[in-house]
Structures are given as structure tokens and as C-alpha cells.
Design a protein around this motif. Structure first.
Motif, short mmCIF file in Angstrom:
data_model
loop_
_atom_site.label_atom_id
_atom_site.label_comp_id
_atom_site.label_asym_id
_atom_site.label_seq_id
_atom_site.Cartn_x
_atom_site.Cartn_y
_atom_site.Cartn_z
N GLU A 192 -72.55 29.67 65.05
CA GLU A 192 -73.48 30.71 64.61
C GLU A 192 -74.18 30.24 63.35
OE1 GLU A 192 -71.38 34.70 66.38
OE2 GLU A 192 -71.14 34.27 64.26
N THR A 193 -75.31 30.90 63.06
CA THR A 193 -76.03 30.54 61.84
C THR A 193 -75.61 31.47 60.71
OG1 THR A 193 -77.81 32.01 62.54
CG2 THR A 193 -78.12 29.68 62.94
N LEU A 207 -85.86 39.98 52.38
CA LEU A 207 -85.71 40.86 53.55
C LEU A 207 -86.57 40.40 54.71
CD1 LEU A 207 -85.67 44.36 51.84
CD2 LEU A 207 -83.76 43.20 52.95
N SER A 208 -87.77 39.91 54.39
CA SER A 208 -88.64 39.48 55.49
C SER A 208 -88.01 38.29 56.21
CB SER A 208 -90.05 39.18 55.01
OG SER A 208 -90.11 37.97 54.31
N LEU A 210 -84.73 37.68 56.31
CA LEU A 210 -83.53 38.19 56.97
C LEU A 210 -83.86 38.83 58.31
CD1 LEU A 210 -80.47 38.70 56.64
CD2 LEU A 210 -81.05 40.93 55.68
N TYR A 211 -84.91 39.64 58.32
CA TYR A 211 -85.23 40.36 59.55
C TYR A 211 -85.99 39.52 60.54
CZ TYR A 211 -83.25 44.45 57.44
OH TYR A 211 -82.38 45.32 56.87
N LYS A 212 -86.63 38.49 60.06
CA LYS A 212 -87.33 37.62 61.01
C LYS A 212 -86.36 36.62 61.63
CE LYS A 212 -91.24 34.56 61.43
NZ LYS A 212 -91.83 33.43 60.78
N GLU A 213 -85.51 36.01 60.79
CA GLU A 213 -84.62 34.96 61.29
C GLU A 213 -83.38 35.52 61.96
OE1 GLU A 213 -85.57 31.82 61.20
OE2 GLU A 213 -87.40 32.39 60.16
N GLU A 214 -82.93 36.68 61.51
CA GLU A 214 -81.77 37.35 62.10
C GLU A 214 -80.54 36.44 62.23
OE1 GLU A 214 -83.49 39.18 65.70
OE2 GLU A 214 -83.74 40.99 64.51
N PRO A 215 -80.06 35.90 61.10
CA PRO A 215 -78.87 35.07 61.17
C PRO A 215 -77.66 35.93 61.50
CG PRO A 215 -79.43 35.52 58.88
CD PRO A 215 -80.53 36.11 59.70
N GLU A 216 -76.63 35.30 62.03
CA GLU A 216 -75.42 36.04 62.38
C GLU A 216 -74.67 36.51 61.14
OE1 GLU A 216 -76.36 33.45 64.23
OE2 GLU A 216 -76.32 34.14 66.28
N PHE A 218 -74.72 36.12 56.47
CA PHE A 218 -75.47 35.62 55.32
C PHE A 218 -74.75 35.92 54.02
CE2 PHE A 218 -76.98 39.91 54.54
CZ PHE A 218 -77.02 40.45 55.81
N ILE A 245 -76.86 45.83 52.31
CA ILE A 245 -76.51 45.35 53.66
C ILE A 245 -75.31 44.42 53.58
CG2 ILE A 245 -77.28 44.07 55.70
CD1 ILE A 245 -80.14 44.87 54.95
#
Lengths: 335, 639
Positions: A192-193, A207-208, A210-216, A218, A245
Motif C-alpha cells: 500500500e502507499t 488536502l488537495s 490527500l484527496y487527489k492521491e488517496e493514499p492508504e 499518511f 483526519i
């Protein structure tokens, strides 16, 4: 005098961080690399090196100009200062801060010409440079069999909110994602990333991503202590949603704190935190925080070549004249 | 940390951000385990990644921290799964570097195919190795020497030339995984460094293949050497394929087209973003026979979505509360908690009874005295002269039928108009409305339920075990708060594009607010989208709109790909923030020119262009787009 703050050594890389308020840099260098910028703190390093103490120099002039005349002014002063500290005629190179890969190639090709050896020393003043450039230089030196010694000079900044703005913002416009050349990382398809966000004042950009890349999963790295008394508080406030978060999803264990100005402490903390788990995740570092944090992260990445470092190239940088802050730092690195 | 948060189980973060994740799957999940290539398309938060991951071997065989749960058929399948799925996030491949790599395009395609092929083989060998090493699953590979023979055969196939074949000491899954890994890493390094010297590249002697070539052979060898895997399916789960460049998508499409059982590809994409369906076979595009589209944004009207949402809510509650309450949670019903359908007439009547507005009082009196048998919104439509009666037909039955259809279509915007006129709050509530607003996206559904639960102030037992549904006023407050929070959430994740994204959302919201009230609703009911040619917009605006979709502020629906016509509407979840109706953006879109849209947004200015807004509204009234009740196909359907 220079105060020794940190020292760390791991997997063939050795580094110490020194801090001062006004000390001169008395060492001699085979090569000096200086970047011009909107921020007047870019002039600090070359003003502190003694006359003729650099055998050669490169002055990097980015293509992007501002409409307030900051670049014209700083370019003039920087060229004058670097001329006085350099024995041989400094080489001026004009590159784009947005065509990152091509520009880094140009810079790297120029550096190669100086035939640097193991006993040579290079000084890089990063105070005026976007992160990809000096990080990439580090990566390319690390790949050499006998890299020269590297001193990285950094002037902390005095940050002011842009006039009329609500946020501390240093960038503007569409972000283009790149991996910093040399930091492409080594992914393992079945893992997983996990992203390591180096947090600064630009919480929205975090945040941009985080929400674009959607890592498993962080993590967040916060500067503490910061450059000035309220730095940490501002950074936490600017990243409050992100921190919420993390708190909900993972807890305090996913937050790391390191001195905002100390690259070596940052390296040590990241190394200690992630070395035991880096075979469980594809790690990607996203440096939105301070330049020293980015250097620390780069040193960690260079010990194993596993984590990648992603950079979001903005449409443009804000024309902020960030003046030098209280402290200046010198990181002495042996790769 | 907000203490209420701990008690509110309906969290809506990405499921990966939660501890002890349980993925809830309905019966349709069993349609995904078959060896048929499928594309999972949906908006952000609709569950694409969760759907793909639910098929991965780690979850299915119970070897992950995450768990699957679901209906009885799903649970039964999981006890004896018959597939092995390997998951991979395509973005890890550093897509953009491939474009920059300066070699011949055909050769680049071959290297890309080989790269992805080796990654897939790496994933399967990793899976086989882990399954073999695990006590509960090692029976899958327990034939004597099967691993040795299999690896020997596949290695000779993968590296046909002896001089290029890597060294295998024991012919194990792990060794083949390592060799596959070495090969794709070499390619990755060459691409990242933009090395274009072909002689240098050739020295690595990488065996080039077309994507899928070796995978097909893998299938034959699996069947030959592992008797316990003979009736298994093998699924290649590729996430976020909309990030592929068109030439890369063509290569993948070719592999999908030529895939043979027991292998199949399951790919995911943001809705409408995977546009390339051509293959490397001239004039051949993927057909529904080659790949099935699975919308992950489920139809919000469908009972399946509501059942799925209910299952997810129960899973959430069980996770956060004690096991002793499981029986209560099992009885939870969304319909009982919220009520099934909103009676909009009944809800609109309520504020009239409380109002001190003289005009409102007069209207209500008129309604009560003159129209005792009619519904209040219908009366409004009549009195406002919005209802157009077809006086040409004498057929009373036809008139009555078209009246019913008409009033039904105009009912919601009628309510919007009343609320605007008298300053009432537009009521939102009941399961139907919540489902519509969530647009089939379970994360948004949870967001709304979370907010309603907060607003209710109830303990979980009282929320779950109800005799009567929650009041509309509580639901409405919760729904409106959820819309406002979603709006702020979208802006916060927009980064440096915050102002532009805000302008786009506010412009659309303002436009639809106007179009859904008198006199503009005379033209058509429930306009909730604009219709235009996307490619005629400036490049900058096209990019911005795509970002707005990515951040969840708007939706873009493609109509006719040949004409590049699209509908652009707000994310339905935002509708309550603007007090507008929300049911579907495909109802009655407002056609405007691309130039008008750009000028309306007025991105360089401080606010939207009022002048352009007025122009668009005037045009709407002037044009002959009055809804013809007789001719409309909607009304001509036989009951």
C-alpha cells in the motif's frame, strides 16, 4: 560562532547542523551554487562567505520575473556579491522554475564541468531556491562513487501574510505533479502507499494532494520548534482539517515533530520512524513544509532510495519578499 | 477532539482511513468475481477503490486487517472463494514520465506493455507465495513439485532465450517475483532518467511482450500444474485507469480484448474520464462483450442502493458500539428512521400555518377556500399561471392524465418557488430525498446521515429503534448542514484553486436558483444543469472544470461524444445549500453558449456577471422552449 545543534550518521551519509545569528562562513569551496529569488534572504549566504573563498560559482537566475522589481534588484546584488567571493568568473545560468526536469538537467550538466572530487567542498545557498533544484543536486551527488562534501546554507525567513490575503500562501494556480528527479522511489506493487506530508502553512495544498492521491495511509511532520514563537501554532491551524483526519484515522503515532530549521534532526526522526516500516509501504514524501525539512526528508530517502518525493509545481510562485529571519543554518553533509 | 464524534458512528472519511475496516458487499459483488472484464466507473467517494480491493486475495482469503462482510451469499462465497485477485494502483507507474521518454512510439508501447506485464506477474507470484506460506491456504499449492514445475515452465516462456534467462536456484514463486521485479525496475529507471540510447537499453536484454501475452500463458500453466486452482478465476485489479494516457489505455484495452479465461481485468475510473476505448487492432473498439461497465455510483432511486447504504450504516454502528447492541442494529431500517418518501405538499403547508406574512396568509386562505380538493403546490402553480393547459384537446381523460403528470413534474420546483417567495426554508427529508442528494455515492450518503444524527441529539438506541421517523425539520437541518459542510470541504481540498472552484459552484447554484423560480420555471421545471460543447470552452476553463469534478463540486455528464456536448451541474449534495431541487441534472438542461458560460463565471472579476445572468434568463423566457405537454414523450407513455 556556529553552534552545533545536531549530528547524525546512517548508511554512509553523515551530517551535522550548525546554527548562528550572524557568523561568517570561513571555509573555502571548489564550487558555490546560488539562486536568485523574489525573497531577499537569497542574498544572505553570499554576503557571509569571505572574498575569493569560492573557486567557482554558479548563479541560477530563474526565468520568472515579478512586477515589483524584486528580481531585478536581487539579481543585481547577488551577482555583485558572488563575483566578489569567487576567484573565477561565475557562470550565470537562466532556467525555468516550472520546467523542472529540463532545468535540473541544465544545472546538473553545468556542475559536472567542475570535475568535483571527494576532497572538494561545494556550498549551496538554498534560501532562494524552490525545493526540486537543491534536492536533485543532492541525489545526483549521492549517486557518485566519490561525492564531494556538501555544505548547505539556509537563512530562516520572516514570514508575512500577503497583502489582502487570508492565508500564508507561497504558490498560485494549477499544481502539476512531478517526482523530483533522483527521487523516483522504488515501489513494490503489492504494498500500500503511505504519504509523509511535511506540513507548512499551505494546508489547502496538503488536502488537495490527500484527496487527489488517496493514499492508504499518511503521516504528518510538523515544525516544532518553529522559526518564530507562533510558527507551530500557525502551522497546526493551517493544517487543522488534515490533523483532525490523522487523529481520527491513525492517532498521535502518525505525527512527527522536528525543528523547522534543523535538517539533520528531521532526517534522524524520519529515519527512526520509517526505517522499520519502509518495507511495508510504498512511501512518498510530499514537502510542503520548510526547506530544512525537505533536506532532512531527502537525506532519509537517499539512505535507501526507496521513498519517492513528489513535488507540486504551481502555476506561479507568490511574489513575496521574505526577508532573512533570526537564524542562519549550515548543514555539513558527507554523502 | 469533538466528543460527539466518538458517538456518531456514521463517519464518512475514506474507508482506508479507518481502523478495523469492514467492507460491506451486496449480492452484486458475486457478479464481479467472474472472469469477465469490467470497468468500475463512478464519482469520487462512490467506492471504486473499495470495490476493487474487496476482490483482492488478501481480503477474500482473510489475510488482511480489513474484512469483508455482506449478505448471506457473499459470506458463503468467502468461506470457499474461487478467485485470486491482485490489486494495483496505476498511478504508481509515474505515468507522465512515459510520455516524455524520447524513443520511438512503437518501441515505447512495447516497453510499457512489458513493464505492466512484469508488474502483474510480480503481483501474482507474491500472492501465490503468501497463500502457499499460510496454513489455511497452502492446500491450493500442495501438489508435490508443482511450484518447481510451474516456475520452470513459465520462466522458459517469459525468458525464451537461454542467454537472457535469469538464474533460478530453486524455481520458486519468490524467485520469479524477484526477477519480474528486476525487469520492471530496470524499465522504470530507464524511463525516469529519460535514457533514449537504444543500444544502451538493449544491453539489458529485457524480453519485450505485448500486454497480456504472458498472462494468457500463465493461465495455461496454472491449470496444468495446480489442480486445486483449476476452477479458479484470476482477476487483475487496476485502480484509477483514467490517469493513463490514451496510448497507454489503448494498450490496456488490447489486453482486455484478448484476455482469456481464467483471467480478467477489473479496472476503475472516474466517471466519464476513461474515454479511450480503441485498441491497437485497427478500427476495433472495446464492446460490451469485451468489457462490462459497472457504475459504482449506484442509481439512488434503486432499492439496491438503499439496501447497500443500510448495510453500510449497520456495519458502521456495529464497529463503534458494543457487541451487545448488535441485535438492535440488525433491526435498523433507513426507512423506519427517516420515512420513505417526502410528502412535499404536506411539508410546504406547515410554514404557511405559522407565517405572519400577509401575502402568505392570503394565499393560504385562498387555497383553503377556493381549492379544497387540490394540493397546495398545485394551487400555487395554477394561481401563478405556471400550469399550461392544453385547451385544444377535448379529451377529459387526457387532460386529467396530463394534469397529473404536469403537477408531478413541477411539484418540487413549485415548492422552491413558494419558499423563495415567502422566505420559507425548503424542506428536505426522507429516505428518497437523502438517496437523491447522495447521488448514489455512499460516502455522501453517510455524510448526510452523520449530520442528521448530530442534529437529532439522540442516543444511538433511540435513533435506531424508532416507532416514527425523525421529524422533517430535524432531517432538513441535518441535510442543509451536510450540504454546507460538503461545500466547505470541497473548497478546502481545492488548494490554490479554491476561489475558482467556489466561483463555479456559486455560479451554478445562483443560476439554478433563478431558473427554478417564477417566471423562469414557466419554461421548464427543475433545470439543474447547463448544456454546452465542452471542447469549445477555453483550455483553462476545461481544465478548471475537470478539477472541479475531481474535488467533487460539480458533475459533468457526457451526452453525445461525437458532438462533445455535455451537461454541467452541481453535485446534488450541494443543492440544499442553495435551496434548489436536485433530482437529476438530465431533466430540462438550460442550453447556453460556451462564451456565455465563460462570461457568466467572470473568473477574473470579483463576482459572477449579473449582466450575463440577466441575458441568459431573458433568453430563456423569449425562446420557445415552453414545455408542450401533449408532445412530450414523458407524458405520452401508456400506463
Amino acid at each position: 560562532m556556529w553552534e552545533k545543534i545536531s549530528y547524525y550518521k546512517k548508511f554512509g551519509i553523515e551530517a551535522e547542523s550548525l546554527r548562528s545569528k550572524n557568523e561568517r562562513i570561513n571555509e573555502s569551496y571548489k564550487l558555490g551554487i546560488f539562486f536568485s529569488s523574489f525573497a531577499s534572504r537569497c542574498l544572505t549566504g553570499s554576503a557571509l562567505i569571505n572574498e575569493n573563498n569560492c573557486e567557482n560559482s554558479i548563479i541560477v537566475l530563474f526565468d520568472e520575473r515579478d512586477d515589483k522589481g524584486l528580481r531585478d534588484k536581487h539579481d543585481r546584488i547577488l551577482i555583485k556579491q558572488v563575483n566578489s567571493i569567487t576567484k573565477n568568473e561565475p557562470k550565470k545560468i537562466n532556467i525555468s522554475s516550472f520546467n523542472v526536469e529540463e532545468s535540473i538537467d541544465i544545472l546538473r550538466n553545468q556542475i559536472i564541468k567542475y570535475d568535483l572530487k571527494y576532497d572538494d567542498k561545494v556550498i549551496i545557498d538554498i534560501s532562494g531556491s524552490p525545493k526540486p533544484f537543491y534536492l536533485s543536486i543532492l541525489a545526483s551527488f549521492r549517486r557518485r562513487v566519490f561525492p564531494p562534501g556538501i555544505h548547505i546554507f539556509h537563512s530562516s525567513g520572516e514570514y508575512k501574510k500577503p497583502s489582502g490575503g487570508e492565508d500564508y500562501s507561497f504558490t498560485f494556480g494549477f499544481d502539476k505533479d512531478i517526482w523530483i528527479p533522483g527521487f523516483w522511489g522504488d515501489f513494490e506493487p503489492s504494498l500500500e502507499t503511505s504519504y509523509i506530508f511535511l506540513l507548512g502553512f499551505e494546508g489547502n495544498r496538503v488536502l488537495s494532494v490527500l484527496y487527489k492521491e488517496e493514499p492508504e495511509s499518511f503521516y504528518g511532520l510538523i515544525g516544532d520548534p518553529g522559526y518564530f514563537p507562533k510558527y507551530t501554532e500557525i502551522s497546526k491551524k493551517r493544517n487543522s482539517e488534515f490533523l483532525e483526519i490523522i487523529d481520527r484515522a491513525f492517532g498521535e503515532d502518525h505525527l512527527i515533530y522536528a525543528d523547522a530549521g534543523d535538517a539533520v534532526e528531521t532526517w534522524r526522526k524520519l529515519q527512526e520512524k520509517f526505517e522499520p516500516i519502509q518495507d511495508r509501504y510504498n512511501l512518498c514524501i510530499v514537502p510542503f513544509g520548510t526547506k530544512p525539512h525537505a533536506i532532512g526528508a531527502a537525506l532519509y530517502a537517499l539512505t535507501s532510495w526507496t521513498p519517492s518525493i513528489m513535488y507540486k509545481v504551481p502555476k506561479r510562485y507568490e511574489y513575496n519578499d521574505t526577508k532573512r529571519g533570526d537564524y542562519i543554518w549550515l548543514y555539513k553533509i558527507k554523502l | 477532539m469533538d466528543q460527539n464524534y466518538i458517538k456518531n458512528p456514521f463517519t464518512f472519511d475514506r474507508i482506508e482511513f479507518e481502523k478495523d475496516t469492514v467492507l460491506w458487499m451486496e449480492e452484486d459483488w458475486l457478479d464481479w468475481v467472474i472472469p469477465k472484464s469490467q470497468i468500475f466507473e463512478g464519482s469520487r467517494g462512490s467506492g471504486k477503490t473499495s470495490d476493487l480491493k474487496s476482490l483482492s486475495w488478501e481480503l477474500v482469503f482473510g489475510l488482511s486487517e480489513k474484512k469483508i462482510d455482506g449478505c448471506k451469499k457473499v459470506r458463503d462465497y468467502i468461506k470457499k472463494p474461487k478467485h485470486i485477485g491482485v490489486y494495483f494502483k496505476v498511478a504508481l507507474m509515474n505515468i507522465s514520465y512515459w510520455d516524455k521518454w524520447g524513443i520511438d512510439e512503437n518501441l515505447k508501447g512495447r516497453y510499457f506493455s512489458t513493464f505492466l506485464e512484469f508488474i502483474i506477474i510480480d503481483l501474482f507470484m507474491n500472492a501465490f507465495n503468501k497463500l502457499k506460506s499460510n496454513k489455511s491456504t497452502r492446500w491450493l499449492f500442495d501438489e508435490l513439485n508443482s511450484e518447481y514445475k510451474f516456475i520452470k515452465a513459465i520462466s522458459e516462456n517469459l525468458f525464451p532465450y537461454k542467454e537472457n534467462r535469469p538464474y533460478f536456484r530453486d524455481y520458486t514463486f519468490l524467485e520469479l517475483k524477484d526477477h519480474s521485479s528486476t525487469n520492471f525496475r530496470i524499465i522504470k529507471d530507464i524511463v525516469n532518467r529519460n535514457i533514449s540510447n537504444i543500444d544502451f537499453i538493449n544491453e539489458f536484454k529485457i524480453p519485450l511482450v505485448s500486454l497480456g501475452e504472458r498472462i494468457r500463458d500463465l493461465g495455461k500453466y496454472i491449470i496444468e500444474h495446480f489442480k486445486n486452482l483449476r476452477n479458479f478465476n484470476f482477476l487483475i485489479l487496476l485502480d484509477d485507469c483514467h490517469t493513463l494516457k490514451p496510448w497507454q489505455a489503448r494498450i490496456l484495452n488490447t489486453a482486455i480484448r484478448t484476455a482469456e479465461q481464467p483471467f480478467a481485468y477489473k479496472i476503475s475510473s472516474l466517471l466519464h474520464f476513461y474515454r479511450e476505448f480503441t485498441t491497437n487492432t485497427p478500427n476495433y473498439q472495446l464492446t460490451p462483450h469485451d468489457i462490462q461497465i459497472i457504475p459504482t455510483s449506484r442509481d439512488p432511486k434503486s432499492p439496491e442502493f438503499k439496501k447497500f447504504a443500510e448495510g453500510v450504516c449497520k456495519t458502521r454502528m456495529k464497529k463503534y458500539y458494543s457487541e451487545k447492541m448488535e441485535d438492535i442494529f440488525e433491526k435498523f431500517s433507513l426507512e423506519k428512521a427517516f420515512g420513505a418518501k417526502i410528502d412535499i405538499n404536506k411539508e410546504i403547508e406547515k410554514p404557511f400555518k405559522r407565517s405572519e406574512n400577509e401575502e402568505a396568509i392570503n394565499f393560504y386562505k385562498l387555497y383553503k377556500e377556493k381549492y379544497p380538493d387540490k394540493k397546495i403546490i398545485d394551487v400555487w402553480l395554477i394561481e401563478r399561471d405556471i400550469r399550461k393547459v392544453n385547451i385544444e384537446t377535448q379529451d377529459k381523460l387526457k387532460i386529467r392524465k396530463s394534469d397529473t403528470e404536469f403537477f408531478r413534474k413541477f411539484r418540487f420546483v413549485g415548492a422552491v418557488d413558494i419558499c423563495k417567495k415567502y422566505g420559507f426554508k425548503m424542506p428536505y427529508g426522507r429516505l428518497d430525498v437523502i438517496s437523491y442528494l447522495s447521488n448514489g455515492c455512499v460516502r455522501d450518503f453517510l455524510r448526510i446521515v452523520y449530520s442528521i444524527f448530530q442534529e437529532s441529539g439522540l442516543e444511538i438506541e433511540n435513533f435506531v429503534d424508532r416507532k416514527n421517523p425523525l421529524s422533517i425539520s430535524k432531517q432538513s437541518e441535518g441535510i442543509i448542514n451536510a450540504a454546507k459542510e460538503k461545500y466547505e470541504f470541497i473548497l478546502s481540498r481545492s488548494g490554490t484553486l479554491k476561489n475558482e472552484i467556489r466561483r463555479i459552484c456559486d455560479t451554478l447554484g445562483k443560476l439554478f436558483q433563478e431558473l427554478q423560480i417564477y417566471p423562469y420555471l414557466k419554461t421548464a421545471p427543475e433545470t439543474a444543469s447547463v448544456k454546452l460543447n465542452f471542447t469549445k470552452l477555453s483550455e483553462y476553463l476545461q481544465e478548471l472544470l475537470k478539477q472541479a469534478v475531481t474535488f467533487g463540486g460539480i458533475e459533468i455528464k457526457q451526452l453525445d461524444p461525437n458532438k462533445n456536448e455535455v451537461l454541467i451541474g452541481l453535485n446534488p449534495t450541494l443543492s440544499p445549500k442553495f435551496g434548489i431541487s436536485y433530482r437529476s441534472m438530465t431533466y430540462y438542461p438550460q442550453r447556453i453558449s460556451e462564451d456565455e458560460f465563460e462570461k457568466l463565471l467572470n473568473l477574473k472579476g470579483k463576482k459572477i456577471s449579473k449582466k450575463m445572468l440577466d441575458k441568459i434568463l431573458d433568453e430563456r423566457l423569449r425562446k420557445k422552449e415552453i414545455l408542450d405537454i401533449e408532445k412530450s414523450p414523458l407524458f405520452s407513455k401508456k400506463r
